[in-house]
Design an enzyme around this catalytic site. Structure first.
Site, mmCIF file in Angstrom:
data_model
loop_
_atom_site.group_PDB
_atom_site.id
_atom_site.type_symbol
_atom_site.label_atom_id
_atom_site.label_comp_id
_atom_site.label_asym_id
_atom_site.label_seq_id
_atom_site.Cartn_x
_atom_site.Cartn_y
_atom_site.Cartn_z
ATOM 1 N N LYS A 188 34.578 23.584 33.332
ATOM 2 C CA LYS A 188 34.532 23.095 34.744
ATOM 3 C C LYS A 188 34.597 21.480 34.737
ATOM 4 O O LYS A 188 33.564 20.888 34.240
ATOM 5 C CB LYS A 188 33.321 23.451 35.259
ATOM 6 N N LYS A 241 38.573 25.425 35.973
ATOM 7 C CA LYS A 241 38.245 24.874 37.237
ATOM 8 C C LYS A 241 38.320 23.220 37.453
ATOM 9 O O LYS A 241 37.651 22.897 36.574
ATOM 10 C CB LYS A 241 36.937 25.296 37.862
HETATM 11 C C1 PBG Z 1 28.903 24.704 42.486
HETATM 12 C C2 PBG Z 1 30.378 24.998 42.941
HETATM 13 C C3 PBG Z 1 31.155 23.989 43.314
HETATM 14 C C4 PBG Z 1 32.513 24.750 43.569
HETATM 15 C C5 PBG Z 1 32.205 26.130 43.222
HETATM 16 N N1 PBG Z 1 30.919 26.210 42.689
HETATM 17 C C6 PBG Z 1 30.960 22.750 43.633
HETATM 18 C C7 PBG Z 1 30.718 21.702 42.474
HETATM 19 O O1 PBG Z 1 30.736 22.075 41.437
HETATM 20 O O2 PBG Z 1 30.163 20.395 43.043
HETATM 21 C C8 PBG Z 1 33.686 24.073 44.041
HETATM 22 C C9 PBG Z 1 34.686 25.152 44.551
HETATM 23 C C10 PBG Z 1 35.757 24.436 45.543
HETATM 24 O O3 PBG Z 1 35.820 23.146 45.498
HETATM 25 O O4 PBG Z 1 36.517 25.302 45.994
HETATM 26 N N2 PBG Z 1 28.055 25.558 43.209
#
Ligand code: PBG
Length: 324
Positions: A188, A241
């Site tokens: 991530k 991601k």
């Molecule tokens: C954290 C989480 C995020 C996303 C999914 N789970 C946000 C982050 O890490 O700041 C982002 C997903 C998206 O942008 O569609 N709970």
């Protein structure tokens, strides 16, 4: 080449089974709140969520990923494991009305803490404020177990905290949920493409950022290490991601590991295409082309807000719908 021949010889295709549709769940009833920065996407109360799912499920949607918007936030994020909270309520309702749909629940605390970080905070010896990792692990395991109890088939820890997958696996097994699948947000990246999500989930960090626990866009080998660690700890599905700026990472992970790979086509990737299409700067075909690129990079599972449009009755996106 005719369209049929093109389809017969096509190497990569989008099928209904590839997609997971994220939903933002609110407390209360009979309300739908559109998200300004994500045209076509809303927060729903559970009753409205169930109604909204009817059309996509009829057209072949197989899986949803749930995010919760609690009534109250506090420093511990304690409403995250409340069995009456929005996500457990939605899980129970989906299992009742759509038992064939796979339910995935995002396990994170940033929507539940008043400071917006992914776990309770603590002060280091040097006076820095940081997430208390040990405490956060226990709480993540508790949240995952509450979701499994409510009917989650898949729990998806998204905070990328060290040891979170192992902590969740251990607690799930101890609690008898040996079949609950863990989809880890393994690679991530600290990305500006999460901007609209933070609107949608009302979860921007109040101070600081998430760069200390999310990966730097400068790195790729580190992604393999993170995936490897999550697999050692018991992940069943690994995720990359965002998707588009990281197609190379999806390909690397696909080539290196045998587990299913999920790619999260995140909020900003959705919104930038939607914005350009709304202005007529891009044709709608850009959506299928984009989703195909994620498949071609090697993703088995695509988590995408576009799934809402794919599974509409009059969808313009060319996927092979399972139900047809
Ligand atoms: C954290 C989480 C995020 C996303 C999914 N789970 C946000 C982050 O890490 O700041 C982002 C997903 C998206 O942008 O569609 N709970």
């Amino acid at each position: 080449m005719s369209r049929t021949l093109r389809e017969i010889t096509g190497e990569t295709r989008l099928t209904a089974e590839n997609f997971v549709l994220p939903y933002f769940v609110r407390t209360g009833s009979n309300s739908e709140v559109p998200i300004k920065s994500m045209p076509g996407i809303s927060q729903f109360t559970v009753d409205r969520l169930i109604a909204d799912m009817e059309e996509p499920v009829k057209n072949g949607l197989r899986a949803v990923l749930l995010f919760g918007l609690p009534d109250k936030k506090n420093s511990e994020g304690s409403s995250a494991w409340d069995s009456r909270g929005p996500v457990p309520a939605a899980l129970r309702a989906i299992k009742k009305y759509y038992p064939e749909v796979v339910t995935m629940a995002d396990v994170c605390m940033c929507e539940y803490t008043d400071h917006g970080h992914c776990g309770p905070l603590t002060e280091t010896k040097l006076g820095e404020i940081t997430v208390d990792n040990d405490k956060a692990l226990l709480l993540h395991a508790r949240i995952a177990t509450a979701y499994a109890e409510a009917g989650a088939d898949v729990v998806a820890p998204s905070g990328m905290m060290d040891g979170v997958v192992g902590a969740i696996r251990e607690k799930l097994d101890q609690s008898g949920f040996i079949d609950t699948t863990i989809m880890a947000y393994s690679a991530k990246y600290a990305s500006s493409f999460y901007g609209p999500f933070r609107d949608a989930a009302e979860s921007p960090p109040k101070s600081g950022d998430r760069k200390t626990y999310q990966m730097s866009p400068m790195n790729s080998r580190e992604a393999l290490r993170e995936v490897e660690l999550d697999i050692e700890e018991g992940a069943d599905i690994v995720m990359v991601k965002p998707a588009l700026a990281y197609l190379d990472i999806i390909r690397m992970v696909r080539d290196e590991f045998i587990l299913p790979v999920a790619a999260y086509n995140v909020s900003g990737e959705y919104s930038m295409l939607k914005a350009a299409i709304e202005k007529n700067w891009l044709s709608y075909d850009a959506v299928a082309e984009t989703l195909l690129s994620i498949r071609r990079a090697g993703a088995d599972i695509i988590i995408s807000y576009f799934a809402r449009e794919i599974f509409k009755e009059d969808s313009l996106i060319d996927v092979y719908r399972h139900s047809r």
